[in-house]
Design a protein around this motif. Structure first.
Motif, mmCIF file in Angstrom:
data_model
loop_
_atom_site.group_PDB
_atom_site.id
_atom_site.type_symbol
_atom_site.label_atom_id
_atom_site.label_comp_id
_atom_site.label_asym_id
_atom_site.label_seq_id
_atom_site.Cartn_x
_atom_site.Cartn_y
_atom_site.Cartn_z
ATOM 1 N N VAL A 105 0.845 -1.192 0.000
ATOM 2 C CA VAL A 105 0.000 0.000 0.000
ATOM 3 C C VAL A 105 0.880 1.241 0.000
ATOM 4 C CG1 VAL A 105 -1.872 -1.165 1.217
ATOM 5 C CG2 VAL A 105 -0.142 0.069 2.526
ATOM 6 N N LEU A 106 0.276 2.368 -0.368
ATOM 7 C CA LEU A 106 0.957 3.655 -0.408
ATOM 8 C C LEU A 106 0.277 4.612 0.551
ATOM 9 C CD1 LEU A 106 1.249 3.884 -4.289
ATOM 10 C CD2 LEU A 106 3.103 3.306 -2.722
ATOM 11 N N ARG A 107 1.077 5.387 1.284
ATOM 12 C CA ARG A 107 0.543 6.396 2.194
ATOM 13 C C ARG A 107 1.001 7.780 1.731
ATOM 14 N NH1 ARG A 107 -0.885 4.311 7.440
ATOM 15 N NH2 ARG A 107 -1.896 2.313 7.021
ATOM 16 N N PRO A 108 0.091 8.774 1.696
ATOM 17 C CA PRO A 108 0.429 10.110 1.187
ATOM 18 C C PRO A 108 1.134 10.977 2.232
ATOM 19 C CG PRO A 108 -1.878 10.041 1.795
ATOM 20 C CD PRO A 108 -1.343 8.657 2.028
ATOM 21 N N CYS A 109 2.399 10.685 2.492
ATOM 22 C CA CYS A 109 3.155 11.494 3.453
ATOM 23 C C CYS A 109 4.618 11.553 3.044
ATOM 24 C CB CYS A 109 3.024 10.926 4.873
ATOM 25 S SG CYS A 109 3.732 9.290 5.086
ATOM 26 N N ARG A 110 5.282 12.631 3.465
ATOM 27 C CA ARG A 110 6.714 12.776 3.210
ATOM 28 C C ARG A 110 7.497 11.852 4.139
ATOM 29 N NH1 ARG A 110 6.084 18.604 4.056
ATOM 30 N NH2 ARG A 110 7.483 18.260 5.824
ATOM 31 N N PRO A 111 8.757 11.535 3.797
ATOM 32 C CA PRO A 111 9.563 10.687 4.672
ATOM 33 C C PRO A 111 9.712 11.234 6.092
ATOM 34 C CG PRO A 111 10.581 10.821 2.518
ATOM 35 C CD PRO A 111 9.435 11.802 2.509
ATOM 36 N N ASP A 112 9.860 12.565 6.219
ATOM 37 C CA ASP A 112 10.030 13.135 7.555
ATOM 38 C C ASP A 112 8.731 13.139 8.340
ATOM 39 O OD1 ASP A 112 9.243 15.019 5.577
ATOM 40 O OD2 ASP A 112 9.558 16.647 6.986
ATOM 41 N N GLN A 113 7.610 12.794 7.672
ATOM 42 C CA GLN A 113 6.314 12.688 8.344
ATOM 43 C C GLN A 113 5.878 11.230 8.497
ATOM 44 O OE1 GLN A 113 3.993 15.021 5.593
ATOM 45 N NE2 GLN A 113 4.398 16.951 6.678
ATOM 46 N N MET A 114 6.825 10.315 8.412
ATOM 47 C CA MET A 114 6.500 8.897 8.438
ATOM 48 C C MET A 114 5.727 8.500 9.687
ATOM 49 S SD MET A 114 9.051 5.578 8.293
ATOM 50 C CE MET A 114 9.121 5.472 6.506
ATOM 51 N N ALA A 115 6.118 9.017 10.848
ATOM 52 C CA ALA A 115 5.426 8.650 12.095
ATOM 53 C C ALA A 115 3.970 9.096 12.064
ATOM 54 C CB ALA A 115 6.150 9.256 13.295
ATOM 55 N N ARG A 116 3.691 10.237 11.423
ATOM 56 C CA ARG A 116 2.311 10.706 11.303
ATOM 57 C C ARG A 116 1.551 9.873 10.274
ATOM 58 N NH1 ARG A 116 1.722 16.846 9.667
ATOM 59 N NH2 ARG A 116 3.086 16.962 11.499
ATOM 60 N N GLY A 117 2.189 9.584 9.148
ATOM 61 C CA GLY A 117 1.536 8.813 8.104
ATOM 62 C C GLY A 117 1.279 7.365 8.494
ATOM 63 N N LEU A 118 2.099 6.831 9.402
ATOM 64 C CA LEU A 118 1.934 5.454 9.878
ATOM 65 C C LEU A 118 1.543 5.447 11.354
ATOM 66 C CD1 LEU A 118 5.030 3.691 8.229
ATOM 67 C CD2 LEU A 118 2.773 4.124 7.260
ATOM 68 N N ALA A 119 0.701 6.397 11.743
ATOM 69 C CA ALA A 119 0.313 6.519 13.151
ATOM 70 C C ALA A 119 -0.341 5.254 13.682
ATOM 71 C CB ALA A 119 -0.631 7.716 13.328
ATOM 72 N N ASP A 120 -0.976 4.494 12.795
ATOM 73 C CA ASP A 120 -1.625 3.254 13.223
ATOM 74 C C ASP A 120 -0.656 2.085 13.315
ATOM 75 O OD1 ASP A 120 -1.270 3.442 10.456
ATOM 76 O OD2 ASP A 120 -2.850 1.975 10.045
ATOM 77 N N GLN A 121 0.624 2.334 12.978
ATOM 78 C CA GLN A 121 1.614 1.255 12.994
ATOM 79 C C GLN A 121 2.837 1.600 13.855
ATOM 80 O OE1 GLN A 121 0.995 -1.614 11.681
ATOM 81 N NE2 GLN A 121 -0.830 -1.072 10.481
ATOM 82 N N LEU A 122 2.722 2.568 14.746
ATOM 83 C CA LEU A 122 3.863 2.951 15.572
ATOM 84 C C LEU A 122 4.334 1.761 16.410
ATOM 85 C CD1 LEU A 122 2.917 6.521 16.870
ATOM 86 C CD2 LEU A 122 4.276 5.875 14.876
ATOM 87 N N GLY A 123 5.647 1.520 16.344
ATOM 88 C CA GLY A 123 6.224 0.432 17.122
ATOM 89 C C GLY A 123 5.938 -0.952 16.575
ATOM 90 N N ARG A 124 5.470 -1.051 15.308
ATOM 91 C CA ARG A 124 5.097 -2.350 14.742
ATOM 92 C C ARG A 124 5.872 -2.719 13.478
ATOM 93 N NH1 ARG A 124 -1.544 -1.943 15.056
ATOM 94 N NH2 ARG A 124 -1.699 -1.591 17.318
ATOM 95 N N VAL A 125 6.629 -1.796 12.927
ATOM 96 C CA VAL A 125 7.321 -2.036 11.659
ATOM 97 C C VAL A 125 8.595 -2.845 11.909
ATOM 98 C CG1 VAL A 125 8.457 -0.937 9.693
ATOM 99 C CG2 VAL A 125 6.370 0.063 10.658
#
Length: 274
Positions: A105-125
């Motif tokens: 899947v693709l998320r519409p966020c910049r690399p420096d905003q990764m934590a915001r774009g993957l807020a539902d996956q924090l600590g899971r990657v």
């Protein structure tokens, strides 16, 4: 230090013998092989298990996503540009079976905003892969090939050191304890001197309490016996100079440097980042 043979030899991710030379010709030399299918395959198979989540930053093509999905991993890429995201999505759907393609899947966020774009996956990657651009370029000084390149046209790739620092901090937040961060880079000539970003990356990662695990030399060109088969295009041949010239010779990229880090399983004082 480890050496991996990672020559993709112009094969599409997940496409077997299908040749995609025409599609690759759309990209400029800087984005012709940012990470690449074989390097992504090495990293994903070494650092993750089936079912793990792989995240990519600075995405310019489908190779990492396709490699992850083909290996049975879930994959997500941070890509703020809609036109490039649509192009990558189309290629994934073209080269992978539907039940495999849906794992990427693709998320519409910049690399420096990764934590915001993957807020539902924090600590899971389980693994973050990043192939950041070498350095910002002046729009007015860009050669014609970069003006046609779909990755260059997005603009997001013009990331400076501040944004890269923010990306590294975001990668820490999305990674699970024991997860890995792989930064793919290469040395370059700039202002008449050789610039190697790897030492700076290692120092900054240490400041975030990443543990430096390995330096990987990813050989980009085919190997025939004990010989590196360095290939070029007409533009590269046109840059050949007289051997008596004092000017720098044309540059042939034969390898990439991969700085591999891990987020320690226990990290006192950093729990608040999650």
């Amino acid at each position: 230090m480890t050496v991996w043979l990672c020559s993709d030899e112009h094969k599409a991710a997940g496409s077997g013998d299908r040749n995609t030379g025409d599609a690759r010709d759309e990209y400029c030399s800087a984005h012709h092989q940012t990470v690449g299918h074989r390097l992504a395959h090495h990293l994903i198979s070494t650092c993750t298990e089936p079912g793990d989540l792989v995240a990519e930053a600075y995405t310019t093509d489908e190779e990492t996503l396709a490699a992850a999905a083909s290996l049975g991993r879930r994959a997500v890429a941070c890509l703020p540009d809609f036109s490039l995201a649509r192009r990558i999505r189309g290629r994934l759907d073209a080269v992978l079976p539907h039940d495999v393609a849906v794992m990427a899947v693709l998320r519409p966020c910049r690399p420096d905003q990764m934590a915001r774009g993957l807020a539902d996956q924090l600590g899971r990657v389980g693994l973050v892969i990043a192939g950041p651009p070498s350095y910002p370029r002046d729009e007015r000084a860009r050669p014609e090939e970069t003006r046609r390149c779909p990755a260059c046209r997005t603009g997001f790739w013009m990331a400076g050191e501040d944004r890269f620092r923010a990306f590294m901090a975001a990668a820490w937040r999305v990674l699970r304890p024991g997860g890995h961060l792989a930064v793919v880079t290469t040395a370059r000539h700039e202002g008449g001197r050789l610039v190697d970003p790897a030492p700076w990356i290692v120092r900054h990662a240490a400041g975030l309490r990443f543990r430096y695990v390995q330096h990987v030399i990813a050989v980009r060109v085919p190997v025939a016996g004990d010989t590196l088969v360095v290939q070029t295009d007409p533009r590269g041949l046109a840059e050949l100079r007289d051997v008596r010239s004092r000017a720098l010779p044309p540059v042939a990229r034969v390898h990439a440097d991969v700085c591999l880090f891990t987020k320690p399983a226990s990290h006192p004082g950093r729990d608040g980042d999650r």
